[in-house]
Structure formats: structure tokens, C-alpha cells
Design a protein around this motif. Structure first.
Motif, PDB file in Angstrom:
ATOM      1  N   UNK A  36       1.031  -1.271   0.083  1.00  0.00           N
ATOM      2  CA  UNK A  36      -0.016  -0.109   0.018  1.00  0.00           C
ATOM      3  C   UNK A  36       0.822   1.302  -0.124  1.00  0.00           C
ATOM      4  N   UNK A  37       2.015   1.173   0.507  1.00  0.00           N
ATOM      5  CA  UNK A  37       2.938   2.500   0.512  1.00  0.00           C
ATOM      6  C   UNK A  37       3.892   2.634  -0.679  1.00  0.00           C
ATOM      7  N   UNK A  38       3.479   1.683  -1.484  1.00  0.00           N
ATOM      8  CA  UNK A  38       4.628   1.568  -2.960  1.00  0.00           C
ATOM      9  C   UNK A  38       4.770   2.982  -3.570  1.00  0.00           C
ATOM     10  N   UNK A  39       3.362   3.644  -3.599  1.00  0.00           N
ATOM     11  CA  UNK A  39       3.353   5.023  -4.319  1.00  0.00           C
ATOM     12  C   UNK A  39       4.153   6.218  -3.709  1.00  0.00           C
ATOM     13  N   UNK A  40       4.120   6.065  -2.162  1.00  0.00           N
ATOM     14  CA  UNK A  40       4.951   7.101  -1.227  1.00  0.00           C
ATOM     15  C   UNK A  40       6.343   6.607  -1.504  1.00  0.00           C
ATOM     16  N   UNK A  41       6.568   5.258  -1.414  1.00  0.00           N
ATOM     17  CA  UNK A  41       7.906   5.130  -1.547  1.00  0.00           C
ATOM     18  C   UNK A  41       8.799   5.413  -2.849  1.00  0.00           C
ATOM     19  N   UNK A  42       8.098   5.304  -3.987  1.00  0.00           N
ATOM     20  CA  UNK A  42       8.593   5.585  -5.492  1.00  0.00           C
ATOM     21  C   UNK A  42       8.830   7.218  -5.236  1.00  0.00           C
ATOM     22  N   UNK A  43       7.963   7.874  -4.859  1.00  0.00           N
ATOM     23  CA  UNK A  43       8.189   9.228  -4.978  1.00  0.00           C
ATOM     24  C   UNK A  43       9.204   9.783  -3.987  1.00  0.00           C
ATOM     25  N   UNK A  44       9.279   9.273  -2.853  1.00  0.00           N
ATOM     26  CA  UNK A  44      10.555   9.430  -1.914  1.00  0.00           C
ATOM     27  C   UNK A  44      11.753   9.419  -2.628  1.00  0.00           C
ATOM     28  N   UNK A  45      11.980   8.004  -3.394  1.00  0.00           N
ATOM     29  CA  UNK A  45      12.801   7.606  -4.213  1.00  0.00           C
ATOM     30  C   UNK A  45      13.385   8.664  -4.944  1.00  0.00           C
ATOM     31  N   UNK A  46      12.584   8.922  -5.791  1.00  0.00           N
ATOM     32  CA  UNK A  46      12.712   9.840  -6.880  1.00  0.00           C
ATOM     33  C   UNK A  46      13.123  11.008  -6.427  1.00  0.00           C
ATOM     34  N   UNK A  47      12.692  11.709  -5.311  1.00  0.00           N
ATOM     35  CA  UNK A  47      13.092  13.024  -4.555  1.00  0.00           C
ATOM     36  C   UNK A  47      14.494  12.920  -4.008  1.00  0.00           C
ATOM     37  N   UNK A  48      14.864  11.865  -3.405  1.00  0.00           N
ATOM     38  CA  UNK A  48      16.230  11.754  -3.023  1.00  0.00           C
ATOM     39  C   UNK A  48      17.234  11.908  -4.033  1.00  0.00           C
ATOM     40  N   UNK A  49      16.972  10.895  -5.248  1.00  0.00           N
ATOM     41  CA  UNK A  49      17.838  11.043  -6.535  1.00  0.00           C
ATOM     42  C   UNK A  49      17.893  12.557  -6.965  1.00  0.00           C
ATOM     43  N   UNK A  50      16.840  13.075  -7.179  1.00  0.00           N
ATOM     44  CA  UNK A  50      16.889  14.549  -8.019  1.00  0.00           C
ATOM     45  C   UNK A  50      17.279  15.452  -7.142  1.00  0.00           C
ATOM     46  N   UNK A  51      17.098  15.516  -5.882  1.00  0.00           N
ATOM     47  CA  UNK A  51      17.803  16.385  -4.881  1.00  0.00           C
ATOM     48  C   UNK A  51      19.253  16.640  -4.947  1.00  0.00           C
ATOM     49  N   UNK A  52      19.853  15.326  -5.333  1.00  0.00           N
ATOM     50  CA  UNK A  52      21.336  15.581  -5.271  1.00  0.00           C
ATOM     51  C   UNK A  52      21.780  16.403  -6.442  1.00  0.00           C
ATOM     52  N   UNK A  53      20.947  17.050  -7.421  1.00  0.00           N
ATOM     53  CA  UNK A  53      21.440  18.133  -8.221  1.00  0.00           C
ATOM     54  C   UNK A  53      21.465  19.435  -7.826  1.00  0.00           C
ATOM     55  N   UNK A  54      22.322  20.173  -8.361  1.00  0.00           N
ATOM     56  CA  UNK A  54      21.991  21.552  -7.996  1.00  0.00           C
ATOM     57  C   UNK A  54      21.632  22.435  -9.037  1.00  0.00           C
ATOM     58  N   UNK A  55      21.181  21.712 -10.068  1.00  0.00           N
ATOM     59  CA  UNK A  55      20.396  22.295 -11.394  1.00  0.00           C
ATOM     60  C   UNK A  55      18.840  22.616 -10.796  1.00  0.00           C
ATOM     61  N   UNK A  56      18.395  21.596  -9.971  1.00  0.00           N
ATOM     62  CA  UNK A  56      16.870  21.656  -9.831  1.00  0.00           C
ATOM     63  C   UNK A  56      16.740  21.881  -8.327  1.00  0.00           C
ATOM     64  N   UNK A  57      15.606  22.610  -8.069  1.00  0.00           N
ATOM     65  CA  UNK A  57      14.934  22.640  -6.571  1.00  0.00           C
ATOM     66  C   UNK A  57      13.757  21.647  -6.703  1.00  0.00           C
ATOM     67  N   UNK A  58      14.007  20.712  -5.595  1.00  0.00           N
ATOM     68  CA  UNK A  58      12.718  19.746  -5.539  1.00  0.00           C
ATOM     69  C   UNK A  58      12.236  19.980  -4.435  1.00  0.00           C
ATOM     70  N   UNK A  59      10.882  19.891  -4.433  1.00  0.00           N
ATOM     71  CA  UNK A  59       9.879  20.172  -3.383  1.00  0.00           C
ATOM     72  C   UNK A  59       9.885  19.086  -2.599  1.00  0.00           C
ATOM     73  N   UNK A  60       9.860  19.310  -1.130  1.00  0.00           N
ATOM     74  CA  UNK A  60       9.714  18.207  -0.182  1.00  0.00           C
ATOM     75  C   UNK A  60       8.381  17.298  -0.462  1.00  0.00           C
ATOM     76  N   UNK A  61       8.925  15.879  -0.250  1.00  0.00           N
ATOM     77  CA  UNK A  61       7.720  14.994  -0.277  1.00  0.00           C
ATOM     78  C   UNK A  61       6.603  15.030   0.739  1.00  0.00           C
ATOM     79  N   UNK A  62       6.919  15.692   1.956  1.00  0.00           N
ATOM     80  CA  UNK A  62       5.939  15.883   2.731  1.00  0.00           C
ATOM     81  C   UNK A  62       4.955  16.860   2.458  1.00  0.00           C
ATOM     82  N   UNK A  63       5.269  17.940   1.494  1.00  0.00           N
ATOM     83  CA  UNK A  63       4.491  18.784   0.942  1.00  0.00           C
ATOM     84  C   UNK A  63       3.805  18.347  -0.387  1.00  0.00           C
TER      85      UNK A  63
END
Length: 595
Positions: free
Chosen positions: A218-245
């Protein structure tokens, strides 16, 4: 008015859980005595509007009507408050051309209620609670229970004001209640002189919608989003909104305008997932929020058991495709440190949610979940980092019996997290928080915050706490810059009151006392019990010359922290080592805080 009594369930009774909205007419007896025909006609007109116009659009149902009141039923909290606001708006329109003494006003209460129903009525203590909540309202207002409030997103669903613990007739224990009103649109941050030119494109990743999933996923949708945010947040070219928002938009179709307005996102990544056994099918699309055009879409398949493995290629393929679409150059890649199984992710996400609760039992349960996850022997930094954050929150919320022990426990956890991953942004951030607030060592804290931001430029908490550290040192302009950036990175965070509170401290250090008071008031509307917010507001009021307002604020503070003194403030506040500390202490004395 309704009077529902608890009734023993019979074999033919059915148990339900729904959102109940109760409303009645204020001073209905007086209105009837003065002009019965007119009062009846107006009430019938309003009821007709509710049944014909409001309920069909909010999936609501009329449960019962008793002359001067209605009880309505809804599937979720959002539909309930949407209907309530629509009814109040219609009531206001009907009153527009009438003299004040002839206006018909409503008062409303709402609660997530479990109840028993039969062919005659609905019964239960929760029904009574929904009814009693109306007694806390003024004419034209809606008051909801804490259970219902937890399902609302401030600023998106409603403006929410914490009324604190309230006593209701015939209910033995106090009830936490909230006054809610229609959202006022996108929040306006306190202006500053800090330039915002050259801001990077902002990406919001919405948790994936579940089309069908196997039990335990049931939490797979949250987990996928969290993983993508963690990966994309590593770049200085993008601002990525917190998953909690972004989680606030998970079940909101056609919410593109809201995402653009509330999150300030340039692009939105959304999708859906469907599983059959261990096989998972994903559909992902990237949308330009300005034009609402789909810029890129892809379907992928993967095995659930391998989805979050560091050797799996699904997350990497998504990151590469998103960066190629949004950016004109190659996205800098970084390996994620995800928990290896979905079950572990469920434990972690559940613990994070409970850490945000103001209920001590839920808060303690979060610790148990994190310790259980650590006991599995996973050499992962996130459980240790979140457990360190748990210890800090325990101390800051006043639940600690031994702050020094808790501080050491937090440091032990961050050390274990950083042993597993020396660049983990959350662990570095919490390490800085402990050194700032509990050890008053801003030099060590600054090193931790800088390392956290270097590891993850989009770590909103690191920017927030780094800004607060600068505020303690009297570096107001830097403090305001950092805290405002934190607010932009996580504008709908569940701990928004905390962000606003620390932003108030930053504004105060910059001499923007009006801005600090505004931010503190906004924070207190969401949490009346956060004592440091009262301190920042009282100091700002006193320094701006409004001593009477400062004294009223201190009176509120002492209700929650009766032993608070100026000497205690000097001992605990990191600002005491700098020029601002004595000034703030004197402001507290002026406001009436005992020495």
C-alpha cells in the motif's frame, strides 16, 4: 438541535465510520417567534440549496433534519469542509440584504465519527461529539475535531486555527478542537531585501496513484516518490519540493493549478502503479504547470522485490529521462541510500508520520518503529537519522526528563548514521541542530549544516536550521535568506508552524519586528502550544514598542511554561553568547517575565 444517545447495538444494526457535519441555526427560537413564516421559508430555501446544489458535488448525504438543524455525512474530510464552506457562503448571500437582527446564521461542527445505524437513527459517542463541537463556534463558523483536522492540509483545504484543549458538555475529557475557514490562497512570505533572481526550476513529485496493489504494497506510491526526490535532490540544477509537501496532492485529480499556486512548481512529475503478484507496472508523466502540456511520458515494468535495490535500473532510468527533458545539460547523478525492501519503507514512512503528531502516545510509537527497523540489522543511515531527529523533537516539545541525556542520544544516532553514510544530509542537519540548540556550539553546527547543504542543496530543514543559527549570532540578513529558502522548498510541510516560528526568529534578528510578529501569529494559528513562538513574538512586540501586546503574549506563554524565567532564557538560548542575547533578555523583562 440534535440529541443522540448511546444505544446498545442489536444484531440488525450496522457499524459505519464517516465524516459527520452538524449545523444548526443560531437563535432559531427568536427568529421563529418574530416571523415564523419567513424563518421557515428561509430555512427551507437553504436546505433545498444544500440538497440540490452542495451535496451532489461533494458526495455527501443528508442524514437527518430536525427543524432548525441538519446532519450531513461525507466520505472524507476534504469533501466535508468544502460543503461546509459552500453552505456558509450561501447563508451569507441570503443574509446580505437583511438587517442584522433578521439575519439567519449557522454554526457548524464536524468529526470523523464511528456510529451504529438502524432504520430509525444513528447512535454513538462520536455522534454526540460532532454535535457538541457546534457549541464552540461563533455564528458563521465551523469547528472540527483533531481527528478531522489531521486529514486537512493548511492553506490548501482550509485556514486552520488551533483552539487548544476544549471542555464540552457531557464529555468527560477535554477535546482538541480547531476553527477552520476557507483557504485564502497562496501564502505570502514576509518581504526581504534578499534577491531571488536566478531561482532554479522547481520540480514537484506527487506520490504515485495506486490503481491496484497486492496486500502489503500500500505504501509503494509514497516509496517511489520518496526515492525519486532523494535522487533528484542531489543535483544543484533543480529545486525539488519536499515529499512531505507534495503528499498533500496524492489523491487530488486536476490539481495542477493548486500545485502551481501553492508549491510554486514549474514542473510536476506524477504517475500510477499497478501490481500483479511481484510484478509492477508504472506509468509516469512530466507536465509543464504553466501550459499543462505533457512533456514526457513513459511506461515501465519492474519486480517489486528489486525495485528499491541499488542495482536496479528503474529509478536511474526515470532520473535520466526527467533531467533530459527539463534541463539543457546532463543531470548530475548520485546513488540513493534507500531501504532495500518495501516493508522497511512502510515502517520508515509510518514512523515519520507519527513523529509529526502532537499526541505523546503516537510520538513514542514512532520511536518503537524506528528502533524495530534498526534492529533488523540494516546498515542504512535514514533510520538512525530520523531517530536522532526524534530525540531532538522530544526535548524541544518539553517531553524530556533529562535533556542532556537526550542530546547525547541524538548525537549517538547521528554518529551511527554518518558512519553508514558520511554525506547523509538529514543526519548532518540534525547533528547541527543538536550542536546549536543543546550544546550551544554554533561553530560545529555551521560545519554540519554546510556539509548537509553540500550533500543535498534542497534539504529544506538544513536551510531552516542554518538560518536560525545565523539569527542567534545576530546575522539577520543571512538568517532571513536561509529561512525564506527553506519555506520555498517545503511550503506545505506538516511542521509548517515550526518553519514559520524559526522564520520569525530570523526576521527578529534582522530588525523586521512586524514581519516576525506576522510569522509568529501564523505559526500559532497552527499550533497554540509551541512556546518558543510566543518568546519570539513577545520579544518582537517589546522591541517594536508595543509593551502591552508583549505582556499579553507572555501571559499566554506562562500558561504553557509557568516556570519560564529570564535567567532560564539566558542559560538555554544560543543567542546569549552574542549581542542580541542581552537585548532579547531585557525585552522579556519588559514584557513581564520574572527574573
Amino acid at each position: 438541535m440534535f440529541f443522540n444517545h448511546d444505544a446498545p447495538a442489536r444484531r440488525s444494526d450496522q457499524q459505519h465510520t464517516r465524516v459527520l457535519l452538524v449545523m444548526d441555526v443560531v437563535e432559531s427560537v427568536r427568529l421563529m417567534e418574530e416571523d415564523e413564516r419567513d424563518a421557515v421559508q428561509r430555512w427551507q430555501q437553504l436546505v433545498g440549496h444544500v440538497v440540490q446544489q452542495v451535496l451532489p458535488g461533494t458526495e455527501g448525504r443528508l442524514v437527518k433534519s430536525l427543524g432548525d438543524g441538519l446532519m450531513l455525512e461525507f466520505r472524507n474530510a476534504r469533501h466535508c469542509v468544502k460543503a461546509a464552506f459552500a453552505i456558509l457562503a450561501e447563508s451569507h448571500a441570503m443574509n446580505a440584504k437583511r438587517a442584522p437582527e433578521r439575519q439567519m446564521h449557522l454554526r457548524m461542527g464536524a468529526h470523523i465519527a464511528g456510529f451504529v445505524t438502524d432504520q430509525h437513527d444513528i447512535y454513538g459517542a462520536d455522534v454526540n461529539l460532532a454535535v457538541r463541537l457546534t457549541t464552540l463556534t461563533q455564528p458563521g463558523e465551523l469547528v472540527v475535531s483533531a481527528e478531522l483536522r489531521e486529514q486537512l492540509v493548511p492553506q490548501l483545504d482550509a485556514e486552520i486555527e488551533d483552539l487548544g484543549e476544549c471542555f464540552l458538555k457531557h464529555i468527560s475529557k477535554p477535546v482538541r478542537a480547531y476553527r477552520v475557514s476557507p483557504p485564502e490562497g497562496r501564502p505570502t512570505l514576509v518581504p526581504s531585501n534578499v534577491s531571488r533572481a536566478g531561482l532554479r526550476p522547481t520540480l514537484a513529485i506527487i506520490p504515485f496513484a495506486l490503481r491496484s496493489v497486492e496486500p502489503g504494497q500500500e505504501m509503494i506510491g509514497e516509496a517511489l516518490a520518496d526515492e525519486l526526490i532523494a535522487a533528484l535532490s542531489k543535483t544543484v540544477e533543480l529545486e525539488v519540493i519536499s515529499r512531505l509537501s507534495t503528499t498533500a496532492f496524492r489523491d487530488r485529480p486536476d490539481a495542477m493549478e493548486d500545485i502551481r499556486e501553492h508549491l510554486g512548481a514549474s514542473y510536476v512529475l506524477a504517475g500510477s502503479c499497478r501490481s500483479m503478484g511481484t510484478r509492477l507496472a508504472l506509468f509516469v508523466e512530466l507536465v509543464d504547470t504553466r501550459t499543462k502540456h505533457v512533456l514526457w511520458a513513459e511506461s515501465l515494468k519492474a519486480d517489486v522485490n528489486d525495485l528499491f535495490s541499488t542495482d536496479d535500473g528503474v529509478i536511474a532510468r526515470l532520473v535520466a529521462s526527467i533531467s533530459a527533458t527539463v534541463m539543457t545539460h546532463q543531470l548530475r547523478r548520485a546513488r540513493s541510500q534507500a531501504l532495500p525492501t518495501l516493508e522497511n519503507y512502510t515502517l520508515l514512512l509510518g514512523a515519520i508520520a507519527l513523529m509529526h503528531s502532537n499526541v505523546l502516545h503516537d510520538f513514542d510509537h514512532a520511536r518503537s518503529m524506528l528502533e524495530h527497523l534498526i534492529d533488523r540489522g540494516q546498515r542504512q543511515p535514514l533510520p538512525y537519522a530520523y531517530l536522532a531527529h526524534w530525540w531532538v523533537l522530544r526535548s524541544s516539545q518539553g517531553w524530556s526528563s533529562d535533556p542532556k541525556r537526550d542530546a547525547q542520544a541524538a548525537l549517538d544516532c547521528t554518529k551511527r548514521a554518518l558512519d553508514n553514510d558520511p554525506t547523509n544530509a538529514l543526519a548532518l542537519t540534525i547533528d547541527g541542530l543538536v550542536h546549536t540548540n543543546l550544546f550551544q556550539d554554533p561553530e560545529s553546527a555551521h560545519m554540519s549544516y554546510e556539509a548537509a547543504i553540500q550533500s543535498n542543496p534542497n534539504e529544506s530543514l538544513a536551510w531552516l536550521l542554518k538560518g536560525t543559527m545565523h539569527a542567534f549570532k545576530g546575522e539577520g540578513d543571512v538568517a532571513v535568506h536561509d529561512t525564506e529558502l527553506a519555506l520555498r522548498l517545503s511550503p506545505l510541510d506538516p511542521l509548517k508552524y515550526y518553519y514559520d516560528s524559526l522564520a520569525a526568529t530570523a526576521a527578529m534578528s534582522a530588525g523586521n519586528y512586524a514581519g516576525a510578529i506576522q510569522l509568529a501569529q501564523r505559526s500559532l494559528r497552527r499550533n497554540r502550544t509551541h512556546t518558543s513562538t510566543y518568546r519570539a513574538m513577545a520579544i518582537s512586540q517589546a522591541l517594536s514598542g508595543d509593551v502591552e501586546a508583549a505582556r499579553r503574549t507572555i501571559a499566554q506563554l506562562l500558561r504553557y511554561e509557568p516556570d519560564f524565567t529570564v535567567s532560564q532564557f539566558i542559560r538555554r538560548s544560543p543567542s546569549s553568547k552574542y549581542a542580541g542575547g542581552p537585548q532579547y533578555a531585557q525585552a522579556l523583562r519588559t514584557a513581564g517575565v520574572p527574573e
